[in-house]
Design an enzyme around this catalytic site. Structure first.
Site, short mmCIF file in Angstrom:
data_model
loop_
_atom_site.label_atom_id
_atom_site.label_comp_id
_atom_site.label_asym_id
_atom_site.label_seq_id
_atom_site.Cartn_x
_atom_site.Cartn_y
_atom_site.Cartn_z
CG ASP A 59 -1.72 1.16 1.48
OD1 ASP A 59 -1.69 2.06 0.62
OD2 ASP A 59 -2.43 1.20 2.51
CB ALA A 82 -0.24 3.44 -7.14
CB ALA A 83 -4.12 7.12 -8.58
CD GLU A 84 -9.13 3.98 -4.90
OE1 GLU A 84 -10.08 3.87 -5.70
OE2 GLU A 84 -8.64 3.02 -4.27
CB SER A 85 -7.99 5.98 -11.65
OG SER A 85 -8.69 4.79 -11.95
CB THR A 125 -5.38 13.34 -14.87
OG1 THR A 125 -6.53 13.64 -15.66
CG2 THR A 125 -5.62 13.90 -13.48
CG ASP A 126 -6.94 15.79 -19.52
OD1 ASP A 126 -7.45 15.10 -18.61
OD2 ASP A 126 -7.32 15.73 -20.71
CD GLU A 127 -10.55 13.63 -15.38
OE1 GLU A 127 -11.29 13.81 -14.41
OE2 GLU A 127 -10.56 12.58 -16.05
CE1 TYR A 152 -8.01 10.40 -10.61
CE2 TYR A 152 -9.00 11.82 -12.29
CZ TYR A 152 -8.01 10.92 -11.90
OH TYR A 152 -7.01 10.58 -12.78
CE LYS A 156 -3.37 11.59 -10.62
NZ LYS A 156 -2.51 10.38 -10.41
CG ASN A 181 -10.69 10.86 -20.74
OD1 ASN A 181 -10.49 12.06 -20.58
ND2 ASN A 181 -11.64 10.21 -20.08
CG ASN A 182 -4.36 6.76 -21.03
OD1 ASN A 182 -3.32 6.12 -20.98
ND2 ASN A 182 -4.37 8.07 -20.97
NE ARG A 216 -14.26 13.63 -19.80
CZ ARG A 216 -15.06 14.66 -19.53
NH1 ARG A 216 -15.25 15.64 -20.41
NH2 ARG A 216 -15.67 14.74 -18.35
P1 NAD Z 1 -6.45 2.06 -12.43
O1 NAD Z 1 -7.55 2.43 -11.50
O2 NAD Z 1 -6.75 1.14 -13.57
O3 NAD Z 1 -5.26 1.38 -11.63
C1 NAD Z 1 -4.80 1.88 -10.42
C2 NAD Z 1 -3.83 0.88 -9.82
O4 NAD Z 1 -3.33 1.43 -8.60
C3 NAD Z 1 -4.48 -0.47 -9.47
O5 NAD Z 1 -3.65 -1.53 -9.89
C4 NAD Z 1 -4.59 -0.42 -7.95
O6 NAD Z 1 -4.52 -1.71 -7.36
C5 NAD Z 1 -3.38 0.43 -7.59
N1 NAD Z 1 -3.57 1.08 -6.29
C6 NAD Z 1 -4.65 1.77 -5.84
N2 NAD Z 1 -4.45 2.17 -4.57
C7 NAD Z 1 -3.21 1.75 -4.20
C8 NAD Z 1 -2.43 1.87 -3.03
N3 NAD Z 1 -2.91 2.48 -1.94
N4 NAD Z 1 -1.20 1.33 -3.02
C9 NAD Z 1 -0.71 0.70 -4.10
N5 NAD Z 1 -1.40 0.52 -5.24
C10 NAD Z 1 -2.65 1.05 -5.29
O7 NAD Z 1 -5.86 3.43 -12.94
P2 NAD Z 1 -5.33 3.83 -14.39
O8 NAD Z 1 -6.48 4.19 -15.24
O9 NAD Z 1 -4.36 2.81 -14.84
O10 NAD Z 1 -4.57 5.19 -14.03
C11 NAD Z 1 -3.19 5.18 -13.67
C12 NAD Z 1 -2.76 6.60 -13.39
O11 NAD Z 1 -2.98 7.42 -14.52
C13 NAD Z 1 -3.52 7.25 -12.23
O12 NAD Z 1 -2.62 7.99 -11.46
C14 NAD Z 1 -4.51 8.17 -12.93
O13 NAD Z 1 -4.80 9.29 -12.13
C15 NAD Z 1 -3.75 8.55 -14.18
N6 NAD Z 1 -4.60 8.86 -15.33
C16 NAD Z 1 -5.47 7.96 -15.85
C17 NAD Z 1 -6.23 8.27 -16.97
C18 NAD Z 1 -7.17 7.29 -17.61
O14 NAD Z 1 -7.78 7.62 -18.63
N7 NAD Z 1 -7.32 6.08 -17.10
C19 NAD Z 1 -6.10 9.53 -17.56
C20 NAD Z 1 -5.22 10.45 -17.00
C21 NAD Z 1 -4.46 10.09 -15.91
P1 TYD Z 2 -14.81 8.21 -17.69
O1 TYD Z 2 -14.44 7.06 -18.59
O2 TYD Z 2 -15.34 7.92 -16.34
O3 TYD Z 2 -13.52 9.16 -17.62
P2 TYD Z 2 -13.37 10.67 -17.02
O4 TYD Z 2 -14.52 10.94 -16.13
O5 TYD Z 2 -12.09 10.56 -16.28
O6 TYD Z 2 -13.30 11.56 -18.22
O7 TYD Z 2 -15.88 9.11 -18.45
C1 TYD Z 2 -15.62 9.62 -19.75
C2 TYD Z 2 -16.81 10.46 -20.14
O8 TYD Z 2 -17.94 9.61 -20.32
C3 TYD Z 2 -17.22 11.48 -19.08
O9 TYD Z 2 -17.65 12.67 -19.73
C4 TYD Z 2 -18.40 10.82 -18.36
C5 TYD Z 2 -19.02 9.97 -19.46
N1 TYD Z 2 -19.64 8.70 -19.00
C6 TYD Z 2 -20.95 8.39 -19.42
O10 TYD Z 2 -21.61 9.15 -20.16
N2 TYD Z 2 -21.48 7.20 -19.02
C7 TYD Z 2 -20.78 6.32 -18.23
O11 TYD Z 2 -21.35 5.25 -17.84
C8 TYD Z 2 -19.46 6.66 -17.81
C9 TYD Z 2 -18.67 5.75 -16.92
C10 TYD Z 2 -18.92 7.86 -18.24
#
Ligand code: NAD
Ligand code: TYD
Length: 337
Positions: A59, A82-85, A125-127, A152, A156, A181-182, A216
């Protein structure tokens, strides 16, 4: 070279671990992950026996464990994913976002400060920039002020400020990356694209928030991995880089594209109540990163086709995730069947 990748069992961190293990056989890649609901190791079956891949369950907000691991391992690089995402989860329950994303980052920074790390790459993140209006000529640059709107993005942004402060105060070598957004393989099906693909394949309704016109800017996860590789190795310490490939789409366009590609009916779309504080539009100006030599390979049209095919070929992976815990989350979040 020893590289600590935090969150390497999640979506982007998992893809990055695989990218690094393949590309740099001489590096030792350490996946540090707590395996929350969003983390799973089945995705690493093909590399789990590789000599240069290692997993440590930890953790990041557990100071004692992180300090002792960093002391023992003496990492050269830290790439921090690592993050809550998930924004929706942060709206229902913000506290864990502060613990993991803010406190967890600060503990990692302290641990990195004890050692002679070459670079601490903080994946943000761009957010954190907040939202743009619908004028297509406006973009987030690295100079855009931070104005996060969700718990969130606020967590960040807080972590970004800590990373900056550790650079300014202690001279810790850092970079911050802010990506759009990935999408791509191993994306957890609570997010828009994998949620839509999995539900359409099961002939289930797809919840679209509000009028579906929010925008997005979609980045294929493989392009994100190559960007981080360049930042990690090439960027000067202290610099921030935006990562995005100019792939702006409305949410409705994304959902319609997936439905059309899978040959299903748009009757599956269900407009639901809007997300609280729903950011209108995100769009990245990646000029600074392009100057370092980065070029994305995926346009959204090819990237989404590749992603849909991946979900068709890897049903077992996402079907295992749609378990009782996931269904409970879905039913609480959406009042649809
Ligand atoms: P994800 O939620 O898929 O994965 C997060 C990972 O972090 C998981 O494997 C989880 O087990 C681990 N984790 C969570 N809490 C933890 C803790 N306390 N200790 C150790 N590990 C922990 O997230 P993701 O989508 O892969 O995103 C990765 C990073 O990229 C994040 O920092 C997120 O803010 C950033 N990001 C994501 C997106 C996107 O589109 N997904 C876009 C911009 C930035
Ligand atoms: P999301 O994939 O949760 O990424 P983020 O909020 O980080 O951009 O959402 C992408 C966009 O899609 C956002 O504008 C919210 C919208 N959305 C829906 O319309 N329906 C859904 O069920 C979800 C999860 C997201």
């Amino acid at each position: 070279m020893k590289v600590a990748v935090t969150g390497g069992a999640g979506f982007i961190g998992g893809n990055f671990v695989q990218y690094m293990v393949d590309k740099y056989p001489d590096y030792d890649i350490y996946n540090l992950d707590f395996l929350t609901y969003a983390g799973d190791l089945t995705k690493h079956k093909e590399i789990e026996n590789n000599k240069n891949y290692h997993f440590i369950k930890v953790d990041i907000a557990d100071r004692e464990s992180i300090m002792s691991i960093f002391k023992e391992m003496q990492f050269d690089y830290v790439v921090h994913f690592a993050a809550e995402s998930h924004v929706d989860r942060s709206i229902s329950d913000p506290e864990i976002f502060i613990r993991t994303n803010v406190l967890g980052t600060q503990i990692l920074l302290d641990a990195a400060k004890q050692m002679d790390v070459k670079k601490f790459v903080h994946v943000s993140t761009d957010e954190v920039y907040g939202e743009l209006d619908f004028d297509p000529n406006t973009f987030f640059t690295e100079e855009t002020p931070l104005r996060p709107n969700s718990p969130y993005s606020a967590s960040k942004a807080s972590s970004d400020f800590l990373v900056r402060a550790y650079h300014e105060t202690y001279n810790l070598p850092v970079n911050i990356t802010r990506c759009s957004n990935n999408y791509g393989p191993y994306h957890f099906p609570e997010k828009l694209i994998p949620l839509t693909i999995s539900r359409v394949l099961n002939n289930e309704k797809v919840p679209v928030y509000g009028d579906g016109k929010n925008i997005r800017d979609w980045l294929h996860v493989y392009d994100h991995c190559s960007a981080i590789d360049i930042v990690m190795h090439e960027a000067s310490s202290g610099e921030v880089y935006n990562i995005g490939g100019h792939n702006e789409k409305t949410n409705l366009e994304v959902v319609q594209t997936i439905i059309r590609t899978l040959g299903k009916s748009e009757d599956l779309i269900e407009f639901v109540e809007d997300r609280l504080g729903h950011d209108k539009r995100y769009a990245i100006d990646p000029t600074k990163l392009e100057k370092l030599g980065w070029k994305p390979k995926y346009h959204f049209d090819t990237g989404i086709e590749h992603t849909i095919n991946w979900y068709l070929e890897n049903k077992k992976w996402w079907e295992a995730i749609i378990n009782e815990e996931y269904k409970k989350y879905f039913d609480e979040q959406y009042q649809i069947n």
